[in-house]
Scaffold this motif. Structure first.
Motif, mmCIF file in Angstrom:
data_model
loop_
_atom_site.group_PDB
_atom_site.id
_atom_site.type_symbol
_atom_site.label_atom_id
_atom_site.label_comp_id
_atom_site.label_asym_id
_atom_site.label_seq_id
_atom_site.Cartn_x
_atom_site.Cartn_y
_atom_site.Cartn_z
ATOM 1 N N SER A 17 6.220 -0.329 -2.892
ATOM 2 C CA SER A 17 5.740 -0.894 -4.159
ATOM 3 C C SER A 17 6.579 -0.439 -5.354
ATOM 4 O O SER A 17 6.846 -1.224 -6.265
ATOM 5 C CB SER A 17 4.265 -0.542 -4.372
ATOM 6 N N ASN A 18 7.021 0.802 -5.355
ATOM 7 C CA ASN A 18 7.844 1.295 -6.456
ATOM 8 C C ASN A 18 9.205 0.604 -6.486
ATOM 9 O O ASN A 18 9.740 0.305 -7.562
ATOM 10 C CB ASN A 18 8.037 2.817 -6.347
ATOM 11 N N LYS A 34 8.667 -2.879 -7.901
ATOM 12 C CA LYS A 34 8.511 -2.841 -9.363
ATOM 13 C C LYS A 34 9.862 -2.660 -10.047
ATOM 14 O O LYS A 34 10.130 -3.257 -11.094
ATOM 15 C CB LYS A 34 7.563 -1.703 -9.754
ATOM 16 N N GLU A 77 0.814 -1.220 0.000
ATOM 17 C CA GLU A 77 0.000 0.000 0.000
ATOM 18 C C GLU A 77 0.844 1.265 0.000
ATOM 19 O O GLU A 77 0.355 2.336 -0.353
ATOM 20 C CB GLU A 77 -0.921 -0.001 1.216
ATOM 21 N N ASP A 78 2.104 1.144 0.380
ATOM 22 C CA ASP A 78 2.984 2.310 0.425
ATOM 23 C C ASP A 78 3.815 2.380 -0.860
ATOM 24 O O ASP A 78 4.547 1.439 -1.173
ATOM 25 C CB ASP A 78 3.909 2.230 1.651
ATOM 26 N N PRO A 79 3.722 3.479 -1.612
ATOM 27 C CA PRO A 79 4.483 3.610 -2.861
ATOM 28 C C PRO A 79 5.993 3.477 -2.659
ATOM 29 O O PRO A 79 6.708 3.062 -3.571
ATOM 30 C CB PRO A 79 4.118 5.017 -3.350
ATOM 31 N N TYR A 80 6.464 3.835 -1.472
ATOM 32 C CA TYR A 80 7.894 3.718 -1.162
ATOM 33 C C TYR A 80 8.348 2.271 -1.338
ATOM 34 O O TYR A 80 9.448 2.002 -1.829
ATOM 35 C CB TYR A 80 8.125 4.195 0.273
#
Length: 202
Positions: free
Chosen positions: A133-134, A137, A128-131
């Motif tokens: 998930s990015n 990826k 849920e945290d882009p920190y």
């Protein structure tokens, strides 16, 4: 001051280190945990002790084992848990535990662990945290995306590059024009030959 100096001595024993880790003076504890005679029992003592800064140092110690990683991941302070999952001694089970940690920094660090597999990275991509998930990826694209593309069947574009190209109308027109010109030249030569023979008869 005397206790600090005492734990800098190479003659300090394991018992001295044990006592130094309990000392109320921060520098005495630091000198104790950094002493060359520190063993795995001292690291366990530090991780179970009340001083989180000493626990973090213990977790980063070269002698830290897989058991210490387990112990470190259960520590109440996130920077100790982050140090724990950063250790090479960690296993895939540790990675999976770290990916469920409430701290995004612990989850982020878990993604880069050598024991993290494709499923772990995919789990990180759903964080849920882009920190987190990015980063997942980014790692996935580096580790797996390229290898998957190599296994895919060739696309229409790649196939067309290897097949002979059909001449376009433009090129066909050029060839047709050349043929017409050649026919005209033949006709002209025939006309001249005919004209010459008529002159000879006259």
């Amino acid at each position: 001051m005397i206790r600090r100096v005492a734990l800098l001595s190479p003659e300090a024993t394991k018992d001295h280190i044990t006592e130094g880790l309990k000392d109320l003076d921060f520098q005495v504890r630091v000198n104790a945990i950094h002493h060359p005679n520190v063993d795995v029992d001292h690291l366990t003592q530090a991780l179970n002790g009340p001083y989180d800064n000493i626990a973090e140092i213990a977790m980063r110690h070269p002698k830290a084992t897989v058991d210490h990683v387990t112990l470190g991941l259960n520590h109440e302070h996130e920077f100790v848990r982050e140090a724990a999952i950063g250790r090479v001694a960690g296993t895939n089970a540790h990675v999976k535990k770290a990916l469920l940690d409430k701290s995004k920094h612990v989850r982020y660090t878990a993604l880069s662990h050598h024991a993290a597999n494709e499923d772990d990275i995919k789990q990180g991509m759903q964080d849920e945290d882009p920190y987190v998930s990015n980063e997942a990826k980014r790692i996935y694209s580096l580790r797996y995306a390229g290898s998957k593309n190599k296994n895919e069947p060739p696309t229409n574009q790649s196939v067309s590059q290897n097949t002979p190209k059909t001449p376009t109308k433009k090129f066909l027109g050029i060839f047709e024009s050349i043929d017409n010109n050649q026919n005209k030249m033949k006709s002209f030569k025939t006309f001249r030959k005919t004209l010459g023979s008529l002159r000879d008869e006259s």
